[in-house]
Scaffold this motif. Structure first.
Motif, short mmCIF file in Angstrom:
data_model
loop_
_atom_site.label_atom_id
_atom_site.label_comp_id
_atom_site.label_asym_id
_atom_site.label_seq_id
_atom_site.Cartn_x
_atom_site.Cartn_y
_atom_site.Cartn_z
N SER A 15 0.80 -1.25 0.10
CA SER A 15 -0.02 -0.06 0.09
C SER A 15 0.75 1.10 0.06
CB SER A 15 -1.01 -0.08 1.27
OG SER A 15 -1.81 0.85 1.12
N LEU A 16 0.51 2.45 0.84
CA LEU A 16 1.21 3.36 0.86
C LEU A 16 2.88 3.37 1.34
CD1 LEU A 16 -1.44 5.79 2.08
CD2 LEU A 16 -0.87 5.59 -0.15
N LEU A 17 3.63 4.16 1.11
CA LEU A 17 4.85 4.22 1.44
C LEU A 17 4.85 5.15 2.94
CD1 LEU A 17 7.97 3.58 1.20
CD2 LEU A 17 8.14 5.61 0.03
N PHE A 18 5.32 4.28 3.80
CA PHE A 18 5.44 5.23 5.23
C PHE A 18 6.61 5.87 5.39
CE2 PHE A 18 2.26 2.08 5.99
CZ PHE A 18 1.38 2.78 6.89
N GLY A 19 6.66 7.02 6.40
CA GLY A 19 7.77 7.63 6.30
C GLY A 19 7.92 8.96 5.63
N CYS A 20 6.94 9.18 4.48
CA CYS A 20 6.94 10.45 3.67
C CYS A 20 5.71 11.11 3.80
CB CYS A 20 7.21 10.11 2.28
SG CYS A 20 8.70 9.17 1.97
N SER A 21 5.72 12.62 3.91
CA SER A 21 4.51 13.23 4.09
C SER A 21 3.97 13.27 2.54
CB SER A 21 4.76 14.59 4.91
OG SER A 21 5.47 15.48 3.61
N ILE A 55 3.69 28.83 13.89
CA ILE A 55 4.84 29.67 13.20
C ILE A 55 5.32 29.05 11.84
CG2 ILE A 55 7.26 30.71 13.33
CD1 ILE A 55 6.53 31.08 16.46
N ARG A 56 5.76 27.84 11.80
CA ARG A 56 6.13 26.98 10.76
C ARG A 56 5.11 27.34 9.60
NH1 ARG A 56 11.24 24.67 9.13
NH2 ARG A 56 10.92 24.53 6.82
N PHE A 57 4.04 26.90 9.77
CA PHE A 57 3.07 26.81 8.62
C PHE A 57 2.60 28.39 8.27
CE2 PHE A 57 2.27 22.58 9.60
CZ PHE A 57 1.57 21.88 8.51
N GLU A 58 2.61 29.16 9.10
CA GLU A 58 2.24 30.61 8.53
C GLU A 58 3.49 31.23 7.80
OE1 GLU A 58 -0.85 32.01 12.00
OE2 GLU A 58 1.12 32.96 11.88
N ARG A 59 4.66 30.73 8.27
CA ARG A 59 5.78 31.29 7.65
C ARG A 59 5.86 30.54 6.28
NH1 ARG A 59 11.41 30.05 10.55
NH2 ARG A 59 11.12 28.07 9.46
N ASP A 60 5.85 29.25 6.36
CA ASP A 60 6.06 28.82 5.06
C ASP A 60 5.16 29.11 3.75
OD1 ASP A 60 8.44 27.51 5.64
OD2 ASP A 60 7.52 25.32 6.18
N LEU A 61 3.60 29.30 4.30
CA LEU A 61 2.74 29.66 3.41
C LEU A 61 2.91 31.18 3.05
CD1 LEU A 61 0.26 29.09 2.01
CD2 LEU A 61 -1.13 29.48 4.03
N VAL A 62 3.47 31.98 3.94
CA VAL A 62 3.64 33.45 3.49
C VAL A 62 4.75 33.46 2.24
CG1 VAL A 62 4.75 35.77 4.14
CG2 VAL A 62 2.88 34.53 5.71
N GLU A 63 5.89 32.47 2.74
CA GLU A 63 7.11 32.80 1.76
C GLU A 63 6.46 32.21 0.36
OE1 GLU A 63 10.11 30.27 3.48
OE2 GLU A 63 10.66 31.79 5.03
N GLU A 64 5.65 31.08 0.23
CA GLU A 64 5.31 30.72 -0.99
C GLU A 64 4.36 31.67 -1.90
OE1 GLU A 64 5.23 27.68 -4.13
OE2 GLU A 64 6.38 27.73 -2.03
N PRO A 193 2.47 12.37 8.13
CA PRO A 193 3.64 13.06 8.05
C PRO A 193 4.75 12.80 8.94
CG PRO A 193 1.86 14.06 9.67
CD PRO A 193 1.16 12.84 8.72
N SER A 194 5.95 12.95 8.57
CA SER A 194 7.15 12.33 9.29
C SER A 194 7.90 13.62 9.75
CB SER A 194 7.90 11.58 8.43
OG SER A 194 8.59 12.37 7.29
N LYS A 195 7.93 14.84 9.19
CA LYS A 195 8.94 15.88 9.47
C LYS A 195 7.99 17.29 9.25
CE LYS A 195 13.50 17.68 9.03
NZ LYS A 195 14.60 17.44 8.14
N LEU A 196 7.95 18.05 10.25
CA LEU A 196 7.18 19.18 10.21
C LEU A 196 7.66 20.11 9.03
CD1 LEU A 196 5.36 21.43 11.45
CD2 LEU A 196 7.17 22.15 12.94
N SER A 197 9.08 20.26 8.70
CA SER A 197 9.29 21.33 7.70
C SER A 197 9.07 20.75 6.46
CB SER A 197 11.07 21.50 7.71
OG SER A 197 11.52 20.02 7.69
N VAL A 198 8.98 19.35 6.15
CA VAL A 198 8.72 18.83 4.87
C VAL A 198 7.19 18.97 4.81
CG1 VAL A 198 8.58 16.76 3.34
CG2 VAL A 198 10.54 17.29 4.82
#
Length: 213
Positions: A15-21, A55-64, A193-198
């Motif tokens: 099925s799905l590959l684990f460890g990747c968001s 902070i992370r989600f807001e910052r990344d969305l603003v940058e994009e 999800p495996s990593k917040l930044s990704v």
């Protein structure tokens, strides 16, 4: 006497590959054919009790958004002491909107978690083995017996748990009449999800792509 040795190992994922968001849009609605918000001041809000995630989600969305020509700012920057999860009653909605407009905010993009679903996936791994029917010293007689190299695979199945998070992103244009201010609703899923930044970066890209379509 027969000799058995491992040649190589293979992994088969059923099925799905684990460890990747994995972030994908599952539903999308917009009140306008084209979202005319590129020339307006946007504030991005991530409604979560976890400050680091906010902070992370807001910052990344603003940058994009900025990379795509939008003018925007994070809510934790404009209102550093506010609580994004605080519920606002109908009687205070006008007051909040006025405060935002007084701070030169035209559009608000709000993302929040609406559901989470756990699931189990079967993962099957196989190890391929090489079977040598004869000892090494008899290899010179291989042509007499006419046999070919023999392989077989042993399979093992294990269960692994995962979780899918359902997020909703709302876009409000505060410059429009109150009954028309909600101009877009985007529902997305984040799988295991495996990593917040990704996860945050992937989420931002998917949302902005939907907004500029």
């Amino acid at each position: 006497m027969r000799n058995l040795k491992t040649v190589f190992s293979i992994s088969i994922i059923v099925s799905l590959l684990f460890g990747c968001s994995s972030v994908k849009i599952t539903d999308s609605w917009r009140g306008l054919k084209t979202l005319d918000v590129k020339n307006k001041n946007i504030m991005v809000v991530s409604k979560t009790e976890d400050r680091s995630i906010q902070i992370r989600f807001e910052r990344d969305l603003v940058e994009e958004l900025q990379e795509n020509g939008f003018t925007c700012i994070e809510s934790h920057v404009r209102f550093p002491f506010s609580d994004p999860t605080e519920k606002v009653g109908k009687d205070k909605t006008k007051e909040v909107i006025k405060k935002l407009r007084d701070n030169n905010i035209d559009v608000v993009i709000i993302s929040h978690l609406v559901d989470s679903k756990r699931y189990t996936t079967l993962i099957t791994t196989g190890e391929t083995m090489y079977l040598d029917p004869f000892p090494y010293r008899y290899r010179r007689y291989r042509s007499f017996y006419g046999y070919s190299d023999s392989y077989y695979t042993q399979y093992h199945t294990t269960e692994q748990e995962g979780v899918t998070y359902v997020l909703e992103t709302l876009v409000y244009d505060l410059t429009l009449p109150s009954e028309n201010q909600l101009i877009s609703v985007i529902t997305s899923e984040v799988d295991n999800p495996s990593k917040l930044s990704v996860t945050s970066e992937d989420f931002s890209k998917v949302i902005v792509k939907n907004l500029i379509q």
